[in-house]
Structures are given as structure tokens and as C-alpha cells.
Design a protein around this motif. Structure first.
Motif, PDB file in Angstrom:
ATOM      1  N   GLN A 128     -48.291 -55.530 -26.482  1.00  0.00           N
ATOM      2  CA  GLN A 128     -49.493 -54.697 -26.382  1.00  0.00           C
ATOM      3  C   GLN A 128     -50.749 -55.586 -26.336  1.00  0.00           C
ATOM      4  O   GLN A 128     -51.677 -55.334 -25.541  1.00  0.00           O
ATOM      5  N   ALA A 129     -50.763 -56.622 -27.192  1.00  0.00           N
ATOM      6  CA  ALA A 129     -51.918 -57.535 -27.211  1.00  0.00           C
ATOM      7  C   ALA A 129     -52.034 -58.311 -25.907  1.00  0.00           C
ATOM      8  O   ALA A 129     -53.141 -58.510 -25.364  1.00  0.00           O
ATOM      9  N   LEU A 130     -50.882 -58.770 -25.376  1.00  0.00           N
ATOM     10  CA  LEU A 130     -50.906 -59.498 -24.093  1.00  0.00           C
ATOM     11  C   LEU A 130     -51.322 -58.604 -22.941  1.00  0.00           C
ATOM     12  O   LEU A 130     -52.017 -59.049 -22.007  1.00  0.00           O
ATOM     13  N   MET A 131     -50.923 -57.334 -23.028  1.00  0.00           N
ATOM     14  CA  MET A 131     -51.272 -56.425 -21.929  1.00  0.00           C
ATOM     15  C   MET A 131     -52.778 -56.202 -21.872  1.00  0.00           C
ATOM     16  O   MET A 131     -53.370 -56.057 -20.781  1.00  0.00           O
ATOM     17  N   LYS A 132     -53.420 -56.222 -23.025  1.00  0.00           N
ATOM     18  CA  LYS A 132     -54.867 -56.029 -23.044  1.00  0.00           C
ATOM     19  C   LYS A 132     -55.588 -57.217 -22.374  1.00  0.00           C
ATOM     20  O   LYS A 132     -56.687 -57.069 -21.852  1.00  0.00           O
ATOM     21  N   LYS A 133     -54.935 -58.403 -22.405  1.00  0.00           N
ATOM     22  CA  LYS A 133     -55.526 -59.585 -21.792  1.00  0.00           C
ATOM     23  C   LYS A 133     -54.970 -59.833 -20.391  1.00  0.00           C
ATOM     24  O   LYS A 133     -55.247 -60.881 -19.780  1.00  0.00           O
ATOM     25  N   ASN A 134     -54.176 -58.889 -19.913  1.00  0.00           N
ATOM     26  CA  ASN A 134     -53.551 -59.000 -18.589  1.00  0.00           C
ATOM     27  C   ASN A 134     -52.680 -60.250 -18.464  1.00  0.00           C
ATOM     28  O   ASN A 134     -52.617 -60.887 -17.419  1.00  0.00           O
ATOM     29  N   LEU A 135     -51.991 -60.573 -19.600  1.00  0.00           N
ATOM     30  CA  LEU A 135     -51.147 -61.755 -19.597  1.00  0.00           C
ATOM     31  C   LEU A 135     -49.650 -61.394 -19.482  1.00  0.00           C
ATOM     32  O   LEU A 135     -48.802 -62.281 -19.584  1.00  0.00           O
ATOM     33  N   THR A 136     -49.356 -60.151 -19.320  1.00  0.00           N
ATOM     34  CA  THR A 136     -47.974 -59.697 -19.134  1.00  0.00           C
ATOM     35  C   THR A 136     -47.960 -58.503 -18.216  1.00  0.00           C
ATOM     36  O   THR A 136     -49.007 -57.917 -17.899  1.00  0.00           O
ATOM     37  N   SER A 137     -46.769 -58.103 -17.822  1.00  0.00           N
ATOM     38  CA  SER A 137     -46.651 -56.961 -16.902  1.00  0.00           C
ATOM     39  C   SER A 137     -46.380 -55.674 -17.683  1.00  0.00           C
ATOM     40  O   SER A 137     -45.914 -55.690 -18.830  1.00  0.00           O
ATOM     41  N   GLN A 138     -46.635 -54.576 -17.017  1.00  0.00           N
ATOM     42  CA  GLN A 138     -46.381 -53.260 -17.622  1.00  0.00           C
ATOM     43  C   GLN A 138     -44.888 -53.051 -17.858  1.00  0.00           C
ATOM     44  O   GLN A 138     -44.478 -52.420 -18.841  1.00  0.00           O
ATOM     45  N   ASP A 142     -43.142 -51.955 -21.318  1.00  0.00           N
ATOM     46  CA  ASP A 142     -42.290 -50.757 -21.426  1.00  0.00           C
ATOM     47  C   ASP A 142     -40.925 -51.100 -22.040  1.00  0.00           C
ATOM     48  O   ASP A 142     -40.386 -50.341 -22.849  1.00  0.00           O
ATOM     49  N   ASP A 143     -40.383 -52.241 -21.649  1.00  0.00           N
ATOM     50  CA  ASP A 143     -39.093 -52.643 -22.220  1.00  0.00           C
ATOM     51  C   ASP A 143     -39.212 -52.907 -23.717  1.00  0.00           C
ATOM     52  O   ASP A 143     -38.312 -52.536 -24.500  1.00  0.00           O
ATOM     53  N   ALA A 144     -40.311 -53.514 -24.121  1.00  0.00           N
ATOM     54  CA  ALA A 144     -40.523 -53.777 -25.548  1.00  0.00           C
ATOM     55  C   ALA A 144     -40.654 -52.469 -26.334  1.00  0.00           C
ATOM     56  O   ALA A 144     -40.117 -52.321 -27.457  1.00  0.00           O
ATOM     57  N   GLU A 145     -41.358 -51.517 -25.735  1.00  0.00           N
ATOM     58  CA  GLU A 145     -41.506 -50.212 -26.401  1.00  0.00           C
ATOM     59  C   GLU A 145     -40.159 -49.510 -26.500  1.00  0.00           C
ATOM     60  O   GLU A 145     -39.828 -48.916 -27.536  1.00  0.00           O
ATOM     61  N   SER A 146     -39.360 -49.572 -25.420  1.00  0.00           N
ATOM     62  CA  SER A 146     -38.046 -48.927 -25.427  1.00  0.00           C
ATOM     63  C   SER A 146     -37.139 -49.537 -26.487  1.00  0.00           C
ATOM     64  O   SER A 146     -36.428 -48.820 -27.216  1.00  0.00           O
ATOM     65  N   ASN A 147     -37.147 -50.857 -26.580  1.00  0.00           N
ATOM     66  CA  ASN A 147     -36.318 -51.516 -27.594  1.00  0.00           C
ATOM     67  C   ASN A 147     -36.731 -51.110 -29.014  1.00  0.00           C
ATOM     68  O   ASN A 147     -35.879 -50.920 -29.896  1.00  0.00           O
ATOM     69  N   TYR A 148     -38.017 -50.972 -29.206  1.00  0.00           N
ATOM     70  CA  TYR A 148     -38.518 -50.583 -30.525  1.00  0.00           C
ATOM     71  C   TYR A 148     -38.084 -49.152 -30.877  1.00  0.00           C
ATOM     72  O   TYR A 148     -37.637 -48.864 -32.009  1.00  0.00           O
ATOM     73  N   LEU A 149     -38.195 -48.239 -29.916  1.00  0.00           N
ATOM     74  CA  LEU A 149     -37.796 -46.842 -30.159  1.00  0.00           C
ATOM     75  C   LEU A 149     -36.294 -46.746 -30.427  1.00  0.00           C
ATOM     76  O   LEU A 149     -35.855 -45.952 -31.273  1.00  0.00           O
ATOM     77  N   GLN A 150     -35.500 -47.501 -29.691  1.00  0.00           N
ATOM     78  CA  GLN A 150     -34.058 -47.505 -29.925  1.00  0.00           C
ATOM     79  C   GLN A 150     -33.722 -48.031 -31.322  1.00  0.00           C
ATOM     80  O   GLN A 150     -32.816 -47.534 -31.991  1.00  0.00           O
TER      81      GLN A 150
END
Length: 392
Positions: A128-138, A142-150
Motif C-alpha cells: 500500500q505504501a509503495l503504491m502511493k509512491k508509484n513504486l509497485t503495480s496494482q 491486489d495479490d498482497a491484499e488477497s493473501n492477507y484476506l485468505q
């Protein structure tokens, strides 16, 4: 000639005796019939509070059959048979070894799931922090969020498994579901119990109050309710007393609690249930008693002694009454409750009627008799609260 005369002598004697006998028989037949002497009793009202007495059986107020909810070996019995137990007391202990092992395994799986949840949560926060700096892809976010929810779902699953394992472990202690007196144990140490078995381990009975189950005709029940409604309003309290098998009157008074919603199709009877206090535990489930339901108030009734009632071959009751001309009349009567040594007469007699009380087997309808004694009705054997039996 002399021989001929002597030969006829016995015949003449026979004829003489025959004529004499006929003369005696004629005199006997013409004797006047002897008068029949009777005593009578003049009827008057008796003020009574009638009771309807019914056979009853004691039933436990509440009864629980204790059964196992898991499979296992009985380690020990922890209650004394016949003792009073409270809800939640441990009655039996099942070997908890395997169930404790399952709990330990579930706890380990939960810890593993929690660790994974924590790891995936940190990864999700970083993305989430990297996405705010445009240092990672969406996509990576999304994969990180999915892993967390699982991981969160896995934690919930493992928590449920642990809860279930703890529940099964708790079932190794078989507890009393209600308070009351615990009965005999049907198992001993070392017995194998199975989940859902039909045989119970013991029973617990609540006896601070008990039920009395009775049978009453539907017509009599309707009349009983009407009597109380007319006196006490729309929701009457109907008192019930009981007599034990040895004739002892039980000290506490109960009340009619319940009547079945339908009558028996073959007998027309209705099951009644009364509740009565049992603080000393003197009334035991299964005992037979006589239950007495008292009418709400005293009323005036005509009562005749049982000895003056005669019955036909079909069993129809009647009473002999003498009029002012000493003429006998046989009156058909309708009997009600039995009170002491008498019957309540519903119909057939009136106040002032002189009822014959003796020589009943000699009387016939329309016969003239001699009245020796004409007395007022004695009330010494009639009591206001005497137990009575309904004839309905």
C-alpha cells in the motif's frame, strides 16, 4: 253285616280327616293380612361443600435423562446416587486424553494461521505504501491484499476448529442439566459410552413440586369449570387436595394446572393435571393417590342414606316414599355425589318427603302401611367438607 261295617270304617275316617283339613285350609286362607310397619325420615336440605374425588398418579415436575454426547471410556462417577445435585455439577468423567490431544493440535494450527496472517498483513501494508509512491503495480497490491484476506479466513477456520475441540473436551465431563435428585447410575468405571446412545446414564428428577395426573369425564370437567367461573370470574383457581394410599390426608394443597385439549374418543374422559408442593420430598413419582377437587362454596342438597336406596335388576335407583294417607310410592331418583354414608339426590325427591328407612324388602308400590316413627333427617353423618365420589 258286621264285617261289611268294619270294612268301611277306614274309608269313613279318611273322608272325615279330608273334610277337616279342607276346613282348616279354608280358615287359614281367610285370615286377614298383617299390616306392614315402617319408620320414615322427613327430608330437609343439607348445606354441603361437595368434593369430586378422582384416582391420580404422581408425576415428576421435571425429569432429565443424562446421556453422553461423545464417545469414550468412563473414568469415574463423581456424584452420590440419590443425592441432590445442582445444574452444572459433574456427574461422570470420561477419559479426556484423545480430546485434549485434539485441542492441542487445534491450538498449534491456530498459532500457525495467526503467524501467516501477521506476515501477509505486513506485506499488504508495504505494498500500500509503495503504491502511493508509484513504486509497485496494482496487480502486486491486489495479490498482497488477497493473501492477507485468505490468511484471515484461515485464522477463522482454525479458531472454529479449536472451539469445537474445546467443546468436545468439555463433554468429557458429563454435567447435570437441571437441579434435582440424581438416580441410580446405569454405568460403572471402564464402561464404553458412545455419542447418541439410547441408554441413559442416570436420571435427575425435580420434586420440589410434583404433578398429579387424573382422568375426568369431559362433561364433569365442563360443569366443574362453570361452577368456579360463576363464583370467581373468568380465570378460576381450582384447589386440589390428595389422600395417600394409607388414608392419610396430605398437608399441602395444590391447584388444577392443566386439562388436555381433547377428550379420549373411546371413553370421553379428559386428562387433568394438578400441581402440588412437595418440600419434604414425601411424594414420589409413580405413587397412586386420591385427588379431591372441592367445589367453590357450600350449597343446599337433599341427601338420603345409602341404605334406603333400592335398585332394579338394571341398577336403576329408587326410593320408597309415604304420603299423608300412608300409601307407598316408589320414586325413581337420580343420584349425585356420595357423601359420608349417604347419596346426594339430584332429582326425584323434594323437601318434606317422608322416605321409608326399614322393611324395604316387604314394600310394594301403592301399598298401605302403618307408620310407627316419623323423624326429621339426622345430619350427624353429614359433614360440610366430606369427601365424595362423583356419579357423573
Amino acid at each position: 253285616m258286621l264285617k261289611l261295617t268294619l270294612g268301611k270304617l277306614p274309608l269313613l275316617l279318611l273322608v272325615t280327616f279330608a273334610i277337616s283339613a279342607c276346613s282348616d285350609q279354608t280358615q287359614s286362607d281367610t285370615r286377614p293380612v298383617q299390616d306392614i310397619h315402617v319408620d320414615t325420615m322427613a327430608l330437609s336440605y343439607n348445606s354441603l361443600r361437595l368434593n369430586t374425588e378422582l384416582p391420580g398418579r404422581i408425576t415428576a415436575f421435571n425429569e432429565a435423562e443424562v446421556r453422553p454426547q461423545i464417545t469414550g471410556i468412563v473414568q469415574s462417577r463423581l456424584y452420590k446416587e440419590g443425592s441432590y445435585v445442582t445444574a452444572g455439577d459433574v456427574l461422570f468423567q470420561i477419559d479426556p486424553t484423545t480430546y485434549q490431544s485434539t485441542v492441542n493440535s487445534a491450538q498449534a494450527e491456530l498459532k500457525k494461521a495467526l503467524a501467516n496472517e501477521q506476515s501477509t498483513q505486513k506485506a499488504y501494508i508495504r505494498y500500500q505504501a509503495l503504491m502511493k509512491k508509484n513504486l509497485t503495480s496494482q496487480e502486486l497490491l491486489d495479490d498482497a491484499e488477497s493473501n492477507y484476506l485468505q490468511a484471515q479466513a484461515e485464522v477463522a477456520i482454525r479458531q472454529a476448529e479449536l472451539d469445537y475441540a474445546n467443546i468436545e473436551l468439555s463433554y468429557t465431563q458429563i454435567r447435570a442439566p437441571i437441579f434435582g435428585y440424581a438416580g441410580f447410575s446405569q454405568v460403572s468405571e471402564g464402561s464404553l459410552l458412545t455419542s447418541g446412545q439410547s441408554d441413559y446414564l442416570t436420571t435427575i428428577i425435580q420434586t420440589n413440586n410434583v404433578y398429579i395426573d387424573m382422568q375426568q369425564s369431559s362433561v364433569s370437567l365442563y360443569k366443574l369449570r362453570q361452577e368456579f367461573m360463576n363464583v370467581r370470574g373468568t380465570r378460576p383457581t381450582i384447589p386440589v387436595t390428595i389422600t395417600l394410599e394409607d388414608g392419610t390426608l396430605y398437608q399441602h394443597t395444590g391447584k388444577l394446572e392443566f386439562a388436555d385439549t381433547q377428550a379420549d374418543g373411546s371413553t370421553g374422559s379428559v386428562t387433568l393435571r394438578a400441581i402440588i408442593p412437595n418440600p419434604d420430598n414425601s411424594l414420589l413419582a409413580g405413587m397412586y393417590v386420591r385427588a379431591s377437587i372441592s367445589m367453590p362454596e357450600q350449597r343446599d342438597y337433599l341427601v338420603v342414606p345409602q341404605s334406603v336406596v333400592v335398585r332394579s335388576q338394571a341398577g336403576a335407583p329408587s326410593v320408597f316414599v309415604v304420603d299423608k294417607d300412608n300409601k307407598i310410592t316408589k320414586r325413581s331418583v337420580e343420584l349425585g355425589n356420595e357423601v359420608g354414608n349417604g347419596w346426594v339426590v339430584k332429582t326425584g325427591l323434594n323437601v318434606g318427603d317422608n322416605v321409608v328407612i326399614n322393611n324395604l324388602n316387604k314394600l310394594q308400590n301403592n301399598q298401605i302401611v302403618v307408620v310407627d316413627n316419623q323423624a326429621e333427617q339426622s345430619k350427624q353423618t353429614i359433614t360440610a367438607d366430606a369427601h365424595s365420589n362423583s356419579q357423573d
